[in-house]
Write a protein that holds these residues in place. Structure first.
Motif, PDB file in Angstrom:
ATOM      1  N   GLU A  42      30.986  62.783 -44.681  1.00 52.36           N
ATOM      2  CA  GLU A  42      30.819  64.142 -44.158  1.00 52.36           C
ATOM      3  C   GLU A  42      29.417  64.347 -43.580  1.00 52.36           C
ATOM      4  O   GLU A  42      29.256  65.022 -42.562  1.00 52.36           O
ATOM      5  CB  GLU A  42      31.125  65.165 -45.244  1.00 52.36           C
ATOM      6  N   LYS A  43      28.402  63.747 -44.215  1.00 49.73           N
ATOM      7  CA  LYS A  43      27.038  63.812 -43.654  1.00 49.73           C
ATOM      8  C   LYS A  43      26.984  63.103 -42.304  1.00 49.73           C
ATOM      9  O   LYS A  43      26.380  63.594 -41.356  1.00 49.73           O
ATOM     10  CB  LYS A  43      26.031  63.168 -44.610  1.00 49.73           C
ATOM     11  N   MET A  44      27.627  61.931 -42.233  1.00 52.80           N
ATOM     12  CA  MET A  44      27.672  61.186 -40.981  1.00 52.80           C
ATOM     13  C   MET A  44      28.374  62.010 -39.902  1.00 52.80           C
ATOM     14  O   MET A  44      27.921  62.057 -38.758  1.00 52.80           O
ATOM     15  CB  MET A  44      28.401  59.855 -41.188  1.00 52.80           C
ATOM     16  N   LEU A  45      29.444  62.683 -40.278  1.00 57.03           N
ATOM     17  CA  LEU A  45      30.188  63.520 -39.347  1.00 57.03           C
ATOM     18  C   LEU A  45      29.323  64.677 -38.847  1.00 57.03           C
ATOM     19  O   LEU A  45      29.304  64.973 -37.651  1.00 57.03           O
ATOM     20  CB  LEU A  45      31.456  64.046 -40.019  1.00 57.03           C
ATOM     21  N   ASP A  46      28.575  65.309 -39.749  1.00 56.92           N
ATOM     22  CA  ASP A  46      27.679  66.398 -39.345  1.00 56.92           C
ATOM     23  C   ASP A  46      26.605  65.908 -38.381  1.00 56.92           C
ATOM     24  O   ASP A  46      26.281  66.574 -37.399  1.00 56.92           O
ATOM     25  CB  ASP A  46      27.019  67.041 -40.567  1.00 56.92           C
ATOM     26  N   LYS A  52      26.118  65.264 -30.736  1.00 60.97           N
ATOM     27  CA  LYS A  52      26.995  65.610 -29.619  1.00 60.97           C
ATOM     28  C   LYS A  52      26.573  66.932 -28.990  1.00 60.97           C
ATOM     29  O   LYS A  52      26.501  67.052 -27.762  1.00 60.97           O
ATOM     30  CB  LYS A  52      28.442  65.683 -30.080  1.00 60.97           C
ATOM     31  N   SER A  53      26.245  67.920 -29.809  1.00 58.64           N
ATOM     32  CA  SER A  53      25.841  69.213 -29.248  1.00 58.64           C
ATOM     33  C   SER A  53      24.511  69.100 -28.504  1.00 58.64           C
ATOM     34  O   SER A  53      24.329  69.723 -27.452  1.00 58.64           O
ATOM     35  CB  SER A  53      25.759  70.278 -30.341  1.00 58.64           C
ATOM     36  N   GLU A  54      23.580  68.282 -29.025  1.00 50.13           N
ATOM     37  CA  GLU A  54      22.306  68.074 -28.324  1.00 50.13           C
ATOM     38  C   GLU A  54      22.527  67.389 -26.977  1.00 50.13           C
ATOM     39  O   GLU A  54      21.943  67.785 -25.970  1.00 50.13           O
ATOM     40  CB  GLU A  54      21.361  67.229 -29.177  1.00 50.13           C
ATOM     41  N   TYR A  55      23.369  66.366 -26.967  1.00 51.40           N
ATOM     42  CA  TYR A  55      23.638  65.652 -25.717  1.00 51.40           C
ATOM     43  C   TYR A  55      24.372  66.537 -24.720  1.00 51.40           C
ATOM     44  O   TYR A  55      24.105  66.480 -23.527  1.00 51.40           O
ATOM     45  CB  TYR A  55      24.440  64.383 -25.996  1.00 51.40           C
ATOM     46  N   ASP A  56      25.316  67.355 -25.207  1.00 55.77           N
ATOM     47  CA  ASP A  56      26.020  68.286 -24.315  1.00 55.77           C
ATOM     48  C   ASP A  56      25.048  69.265 -23.677  1.00 55.77           C
ATOM     49  O   ASP A  56      25.135  69.558 -22.481  1.00 55.77           O
ATOM     50  CB  ASP A  56      27.098  69.058 -25.076  1.00 55.77           C
ATOM     51  N   ASP A 126      33.688  58.251 -32.165  1.00 50.89           N
ATOM     52  CA  ASP A 126      33.194  58.073 -33.532  1.00 50.89           C
ATOM     53  C   ASP A 126      33.520  59.285 -34.398  1.00 50.89           C
ATOM     54  O   ASP A 126      33.849  59.137 -35.571  1.00 50.89           O
ATOM     55  CB  ASP A 126      31.691  57.831 -33.526  1.00 50.89           C
ATOM     56  N   ILE A 127      33.416  60.478 -33.826  1.00 52.37           N
ATOM     57  CA  ILE A 127      33.755  61.690 -34.579  1.00 52.37           C
ATOM     58  C   ILE A 127      35.215  61.647 -34.999  1.00 52.37           C
ATOM     59  O   ILE A 127      35.555  61.954 -36.154  1.00 52.37           O
ATOM     60  CB  ILE A 127      33.438  62.953 -33.745  1.00 52.37           C
ATOM     61  N   GLU A 128      36.092  61.249 -34.095  1.00 52.47           N
ATOM     62  CA  GLU A 128      37.516  61.137 -34.431  1.00 52.47           C
ATOM     63  C   GLU A 128      37.745  60.137 -35.558  1.00 52.47           C
ATOM     64  O   GLU A 128      38.515  60.401 -36.487  1.00 52.47           O
ATOM     65  CB  GLU A 128      38.324  60.724 -33.210  1.00 52.47           C
ATOM     66  N   ARG A 132      39.047  61.038 -39.330  1.00 49.34           N
ATOM     67  CA  ARG A 132      40.244  60.374 -39.858  1.00 49.34           C
ATOM     68  C   ARG A 132      39.944  59.725 -41.212  1.00 49.34           C
ATOM     69  O   ARG A 132      40.747  59.803 -42.139  1.00 49.34           O
ATOM     70  CB  ARG A 132      40.727  59.321 -38.859  1.00 49.34           C
ATOM     71  N   ALA A 133      38.771  59.111 -41.331  1.00 53.65           N
ATOM     72  CA  ALA A 133      38.392  58.467 -42.594  1.00 53.65           C
ATOM     73  C   ALA A 133      38.226  59.511 -43.701  1.00 53.65           C
ATOM     74  O   ALA A 133      38.662  59.290 -44.834  1.00 53.65           O
ATOM     75  CB  ALA A 133      37.100  57.682 -42.411  1.00 53.65           C
ATOM     76  N   VAL A 134      37.620  60.646 -43.374  1.00 46.06           N
ATOM     77  CA  VAL A 134      37.444  61.700 -44.374  1.00 46.06           C
ATOM     78  C   VAL A 134      38.806  62.217 -44.835  1.00 46.06           C
ATOM     79  O   VAL A 134      39.024  62.420 -46.030  1.00 46.06           O
ATOM     80  CB  VAL A 134      36.572  62.854 -43.809  1.00 46.06           C
TER      81      VAL A 134
END
Length: 144
Positions: A42-46, A52-56, A126-128, A132-134
């Motif tokens: 979950e930390k990795m996902l955050d 992603k938001s920074e790059y967007d 990677d987010i997907e 899925r793993a979580v």
């Protein structure tokens, strides 16, 4: 090569992380270890969502259009000439092209834009995968 190198580095870091957690917490029960795995996923996902938001945001401020590199050899193979062309589509649908070879700052900004686009595709995938793993590692409750 960006994708293969990044994917390998992330995979190696993940395997090292799991091995490290398993060794440090060998006294923990299976459920407690799983909680640690889920929390870290979950930390990795955050972190991925934040990146992603920074790059967007950075991509939204980048110049419009695309950059094209043209490489030509000179006569008698004395060397090569590299020319950069910026192309942008107008509101009327026409494509404007401008030579920007001498504008190194603009070329760097356009190269950064191309990098961000590639990186965002990788981050979204990677987010997907982490989501899925979580979902798979989350223990089932009596309500599920």
């Amino acid at each position: 090569m960006l994708y293969k190198a990044d994917a390998f580095a992330r995979y190696a870091a993940f395997l090292f992380f799991i091995k490290d957690i398993s060794n440090k917490n060998s006294f923990l029960k299976g459920g407690e270890k799983m909680d640690i795995y889920i929390n870290n996923l979950e930390k990795m996902l955050d972190e991925l969502k934040h990146l992603k938001s920074e790059y967007d945001k950075e991509l939204s401020h980048s110049p419009q259009g695309s950059l094209h590199r043209i490489v030509r050899t000179t006569e008698a193979d004395k060397g090569v000439i590299v020319t950069y062309i910026w192309a942008v589509k107008t509101e009327e649908g026409k494509i404007l092209r401008r030579g920007v070879t001498k504008d190194t700052v603009f070329i760097r900004r356009m190269a950064r834009k191309a990098y961000l686009k590639k990186a965002l595709r990788i981050i979204e995938r990677d987010i997907e995968v982490v989501e899925r793993a979580v979902r798979r590692f989350r223990p089932l409750s009596s309500n599920d």
